[in-house]
Scaffold this motif. Structure first.
Motif, PDB file in Angstrom:
ATOM      1  N   VAL A   4      16.813  -9.907  -4.942  1.00  0.00           N
ATOM      2  CA  VAL A   4      17.577 -10.474  -3.831  1.00  0.00           C
ATOM      3  C   VAL A   4      17.232 -11.962  -3.768  1.00  0.00           C
ATOM      4  N   ALA A   5      18.255 -12.793  -3.799  1.00  0.00           N
ATOM      5  CA  ALA A   5      18.071 -14.238  -3.622  1.00  0.00           C
ATOM      6  C   ALA A   5      18.523 -14.592  -2.217  1.00  0.00           C
ATOM      7  N   THR A   6      17.643 -15.252  -1.463  1.00  0.00           N
ATOM      8  CA  THR A   6      17.995 -15.732  -0.137  1.00  0.00           C
ATOM      9  C   THR A   6      17.963 -17.250  -0.179  1.00  0.00           C
ATOM     10  N   ILE A   7      19.117 -17.842   0.064  1.00  0.00           N
ATOM     11  CA  ILE A   7      19.248 -19.298   0.045  1.00  0.00           C
ATOM     12  C   ILE A   7      19.627 -19.739   1.450  1.00  0.00           C
ATOM     13  N   VAL A   8      18.835 -20.645   2.022  1.00  0.00           N
ATOM     14  CA  VAL A   8      19.056 -21.086   3.393  1.00  0.00           C
ATOM     15  C   VAL A   8      19.596 -22.516   3.393  1.00  0.00           C
ATOM     16  N   PHE A   9      20.617 -22.709   4.209  1.00  0.00           N
ATOM     17  CA  PHE A   9      21.265 -24.007   4.378  1.00  0.00           C
ATOM     18  C   PHE A   9      21.138 -24.446   5.829  1.00  0.00           C
ATOM     19  N   ALA A  10      21.168 -25.735   6.077  1.00  0.00           N
ATOM     20  CA  ALA A  10      21.049 -26.267   7.436  1.00  0.00           C
ATOM     21  C   ALA A  10      22.185 -25.781   8.328  1.00  0.00           C
ATOM     22  N   ASP A  11      23.384 -25.641   7.740  1.00  0.00           N
ATOM     23  CA  ASP A  11      24.547 -25.226   8.519  1.00  0.00           C
ATOM     24  C   ASP A  11      25.662 -24.791   7.561  1.00  0.00           C
ATOM     25  N   ARG A  12      26.773 -24.360   8.113  1.00  0.00           N
ATOM     26  CA  ARG A  12      27.895 -23.889   7.291  1.00  0.00           C
ATOM     27  C   ARG A  12      28.472 -25.000   6.412  1.00  0.00           C
ATOM     28  N   GLU A  13      28.444 -26.227   6.903  1.00  0.00           N
ATOM     29  CA  GLU A  13      28.974 -27.332   6.115  1.00  0.00           C
ATOM     30  C   GLU A  13      28.149 -27.532   4.847  1.00  0.00           C
ATOM     31  N   ALA A  14      26.831 -27.439   4.964  1.00  0.00           N
ATOM     32  CA  ALA A  14      25.960 -27.575   3.788  1.00  0.00           C
ATOM     33  C   ALA A  14      26.211 -26.444   2.798  1.00  0.00           C
ATOM     34  N   LYS A  47      11.836  -9.964  -6.296  1.00  0.00           N
ATOM     35  CA  LYS A  47      12.029  -8.997  -7.377  1.00  0.00           C
ATOM     36  C   LYS A  47      11.735  -7.614  -6.820  1.00  0.00           C
ATOM     37  N   GLY A  48      12.664  -6.691  -6.979  1.00  0.00           N
ATOM     38  CA  GLY A  48      12.482  -5.339  -6.466  1.00  0.00           C
ATOM     39  C   GLY A  48      11.374  -4.592  -7.185  1.00  0.00           C
ATOM     40  N   LEU A  49      10.457  -4.028  -6.402  1.00  0.00           N
ATOM     41  CA  LEU A  49       9.368  -3.218  -6.959  1.00  0.00           C
ATOM     42  C   LEU A  49       9.473  -1.758  -6.541  1.00  0.00           C
ATOM     43  N   ALA A  50       9.861  -1.525  -5.292  1.00  0.00           N
ATOM     44  CA  ALA A  50       9.943  -0.159  -4.776  1.00  0.00           C
ATOM     45  C   ALA A  50      10.884  -0.130  -3.577  1.00  0.00           C
ATOM     46  N   GLY A  51      11.386   1.064  -3.294  1.00  0.00           N
ATOM     47  CA  GLY A  51      12.239   1.273  -2.130  1.00  0.00           C
ATOM     48  C   GLY A  51      11.505   1.978  -1.021  1.00  0.00           C
ATOM     49  N   GLY A  52      10.211   2.112  -1.155  1.00  0.00           N
ATOM     50  CA  GLY A  52       9.358   2.818  -0.201  1.00  0.00           C
ATOM     51  C   GLY A  52       8.279   3.533  -0.983  1.00  0.00           C
ATOM     52  N   PRO A  53       7.405   4.228  -0.293  1.00  0.00           N
ATOM     53  CA  PRO A  53       6.351   4.962  -1.005  1.00  0.00           C
ATOM     54  C   PRO A  53       6.948   5.943  -2.018  1.00  0.00           C
ATOM     55  N   LEU A  64      22.630 -17.415   2.593  1.00  0.00           N
ATOM     56  CA  LEU A  64      23.447 -16.738   1.595  1.00  0.00           C
ATOM     57  C   LEU A  64      22.484 -15.835   0.840  1.00  0.00           C
ATOM     58  N   GLN A  65      22.728 -14.533   0.919  1.00  0.00           N
ATOM     59  CA  GLN A  65      21.898 -13.598   0.168  1.00  0.00           C
ATOM     60  C   GLN A  65      22.739 -13.019  -0.956  1.00  0.00           C
ATOM     61  N   VAL A  66      22.198 -13.089  -2.161  1.00  0.00           N
ATOM     62  CA  VAL A  66      22.846 -12.524  -3.335  1.00  0.00           C
ATOM     63  C   VAL A  66      21.981 -11.341  -3.749  1.00  0.00           C
ATOM     64  N   ILE A  67      22.589 -10.155  -3.720  1.00  0.00           N
ATOM     65  CA  ILE A  67      21.849  -8.900  -3.842  1.00  0.00           C
ATOM     66  C   ILE A  67      22.306  -8.180  -5.112  1.00  0.00           C
ATOM     67  N   TYR A  68      21.353  -7.823  -5.948  1.00  0.00           N
ATOM     68  CA  TYR A  68      21.642  -7.204  -7.235  1.00  0.00           C
ATOM     69  C   TYR A  68      21.191  -5.738  -7.208  1.00  0.00           C
ATOM     70  N   PRO A  69      22.099  -4.805  -6.861  1.00  0.00           N
ATOM     71  CA  PRO A  69      21.708  -3.397  -6.752  1.00  0.00           C
ATOM     72  C   PRO A  69      21.467  -2.742  -8.110  1.00  0.00           C
TER      73      PRO A  69
END
Length: 102
Positions: A60-70, A45-51, A5-10
Protein backbone atom coordinates in the motif's frame (compact mmCIF):
# COMPACT_ATOMS: atom_id res chain seq x y z
CA UNK A 1 -7.03 20.43 4.07
CA UNK A 2 -4.51 17.64 3.43
CA UNK A 3 -5.58 14.79 1.19
CA UNK A 4 -4.10 11.36 0.67
CA UNK A 5 -3.88 9.09 -2.32
CA UNK A 6 -3.59 5.44 -1.41
CA UNK A 7 -2.60 2.96 -4.09
CA UNK A 8 -3.45 -0.55 -2.92
CA UNK A 9 -2.11 -3.72 -4.53
CA UNK A 10 -4.31 -6.69 -3.51
CA UNK A 11 -3.08 -10.27 -3.52
CA UNK A 12 -4.98 -12.60 -5.84
CA UNK A 13 -4.32 -15.92 -7.55
CA UNK A 14 -1.46 -15.38 -9.97
CA UNK A 15 -0.72 -11.82 -8.88
CA UNK A 16 2.92 -10.74 -8.96
CA UNK A 17 4.72 -7.79 -7.37
CA UNK A 18 8.43 -6.98 -7.59
CA UNK A 19 9.17 -5.15 -4.33
CA UNK A 20 12.81 -4.44 -5.25
CA UNK A 21 11.84 -2.77 -8.53
CA UNK A 22 9.06 -0.86 -6.76
CA UNK A 23 11.44 0.52 -4.12
CA UNK A 24 14.52 1.06 -6.30
CA UNK A 25 12.98 2.25 -9.59
CA UNK A 26 9.28 3.08 -9.34
CA UNK A 27 9.32 5.21 -6.18
CA UNK A 28 12.26 7.34 -7.43
CA UNK A 29 10.19 7.87 -10.60
CA UNK A 30 7.29 9.04 -8.40
CA UNK A 31 9.66 11.45 -6.66
CA UNK A 32 11.11 12.73 -9.94
CA UNK A 33 7.76 13.54 -11.55
CA UNK A 34 5.33 14.13 -8.69
CA UNK A 35 7.70 14.95 -5.83
CA UNK A 36 7.41 18.75 -5.91
CA UNK A 37 3.69 18.38 -5.10
CA UNK A 38 4.01 15.69 -2.39
CA UNK A 39 4.21 16.36 1.35
CA UNK A 40 5.11 12.82 2.42
CA UNK A 41 5.02 9.18 1.33
CA UNK A 42 4.60 5.96 3.27
CA UNK A 43 5.09 2.60 1.59
CA UNK A 44 3.91 -0.53 3.39
CA UNK A 45 4.90 -4.04 2.28
CA UNK A 46 2.26 -6.60 3.25
CA UNK A 47 3.47 -9.22 5.72
CA UNK A 48 0.29 -10.62 7.27
CA UNK A 49 -3.45 -10.09 7.47
CA UNK A 50 -3.56 -10.96 11.16
CA UNK A 51 -2.24 -13.74 13.36
CA UNK A 52 -1.50 -16.75 11.18
CA UNK A 53 -3.13 -15.09 8.14
CA UNK A 54 -1.38 -14.32 4.87
CA UNK A 55 -1.26 -10.71 3.75
CA UNK A 56 -4.21 -9.61 1.65
CA UNK A 57 -2.10 -6.93 -0.02
CA UNK A 58 1.33 -6.93 -1.63
CA UNK A 59 1.78 -3.25 -0.79
CA UNK A 60 0.00 0.00 0.00
CA UNK A 61 1.41 3.38 -1.00
CA UNK A 62 0.10 6.37 0.92
CA UNK A 63 0.95 9.71 -0.63
CA UNK A 64 -0.07 12.86 1.24
CA UNK A 65 -0.61 16.23 -0.41
CA UNK A 66 -1.21 19.63 1.20
CA UNK A 67 -4.57 19.94 -0.56
CA UNK A 68 -6.59 18.81 -3.58
CA UNK A 69 -4.87 21.34 -5.82
CA UNK A 70 -1.45 19.83 -5.04
CA UNK A 71 -2.79 16.34 -5.73
CA UNK A 72 -4.29 17.55 -9.01
CA UNK A 73 -0.97 19.09 -10.05
CA UNK A 74 0.83 15.84 -9.22
CA UNK A 75 -1.65 13.77 -11.18
CA UNK A 76 -1.19 16.00 -14.25
CA UNK A 77 2.49 15.00 -14.41
CA UNK A 78 2.05 11.35 -13.39
CA UNK A 79 2.03 9.86 -16.91
CA UNK A 80 5.50 8.27 -16.69
CA UNK A 81 4.65 6.91 -13.23
CA UNK A 82 1.44 5.29 -14.44
CA UNK A 83 3.18 3.85 -17.50
CA UNK A 84 5.73 2.15 -15.23
CA UNK A 85 3.22 0.07 -13.22
CA UNK A 86 3.36 -2.87 -15.64
CA UNK A 87 7.10 -3.15 -14.97
CA UNK A 88 6.61 -4.37 -11.38
CA UNK A 89 3.14 -5.91 -11.15
CA UNK A 90 0.34 -7.54 -13.09
CA UNK A 91 -2.23 -6.13 -10.63
CA UNK A 92 -4.78 -3.44 -11.41
CA UNK A 93 -4.30 -1.40 -8.22
CA UNK A 94 -7.18 -0.08 -6.16
CA UNK A 95 -7.16 3.60 -5.28
CA UNK A 96 -8.54 5.53 -2.32
CA UNK A 97 -8.46 9.32 -2.24
CA UNK A 98 -9.30 10.69 1.17
CA UNK A 99 -9.25 13.62 3.52
CA UNK A 100 -6.53 13.33 6.16
CA UNK A 101 -8.30 13.66 9.51
CA UNK A 102 -5.57 12.61 11.93
Amino acid sequence: MAVSLQVIYPVSDGSTFDHAYYADTHMPLVQEHMGPHIDRVLITKGLAGGPDQPAGFHAVATIVFADREAMGAAMKVSGPVMADVANFTNIQPQVLIGEVIA
